[in-house]
Write a protein that holds these residues in place. Structure first.
Motif: not given
Ligand code: AMP
Ligand code: ZN
Length: 113
Positions: A83-85, A105, A111
């Motif tokens: 994931k990226t944020a 991760g 999700h």
């Protein structure tokens, strides 16, 4: 920025678990990880958030920053994905006002994670 915690990490004034460094970027593990692997990539020069990025000046820097995510993620065992944020601004949940991309991760993330 003298009072920016991530500038101090980049300058070596605050300890961190370093992941990567080149002329332009610095990456380090999040002090409060939300996944087995969780690190952040930051530009070395201070820029507060995506809201302050300039469409002309920062375009290539942002491209290079994002492209570091899969490279470093794979080096940390996240070949299957991650994931990226990028939390942006106070209404975007940003706490540290030095642009950073979270990469995390390890294990299955839904999700919502
Ligand atoms: P945000 O601005 O909402 O993207 O969150 C900032 C992130 O920085 C949080 O996930 C914190 O756990 C992390 N953080 C804050 N201080 C440090 C530090 N000294 N070293 C590593 N990570 C940090
Ligand atoms: Zn900074």
């Amino acid at each position: 920025m003298s009072d920016c915690i991530f500038c101090k990490i980049v300058a070596g004034e605050i300890p961190c678990k370093k992941v990567y460094e080149d002329e332009e970027f610095f990456a380090f593990h999040d002090i409060n990880p939300i996944a087995r692997v969780h690190f952040m990539i930051v530009p070395k020069h201070h820029i507060a958030s995506l809201l302050e990025c300039d469409s002309g000046y920062d375009e290539e820097m942002l491209g290079r920053l994002l492209l570091l995510a899969p490279k470093l993620a794979k080096e940390h065992g996240l070949q299957g994905g991650f994931k990226t944020a990028i939390n942006t601004g106070k209404d975007g949940g940003q706490v540290v006002f030095h642009l950073h991309v979270h990469v995390y991760g390890g294990g299955k993330l839904s999700h919502l994670d």
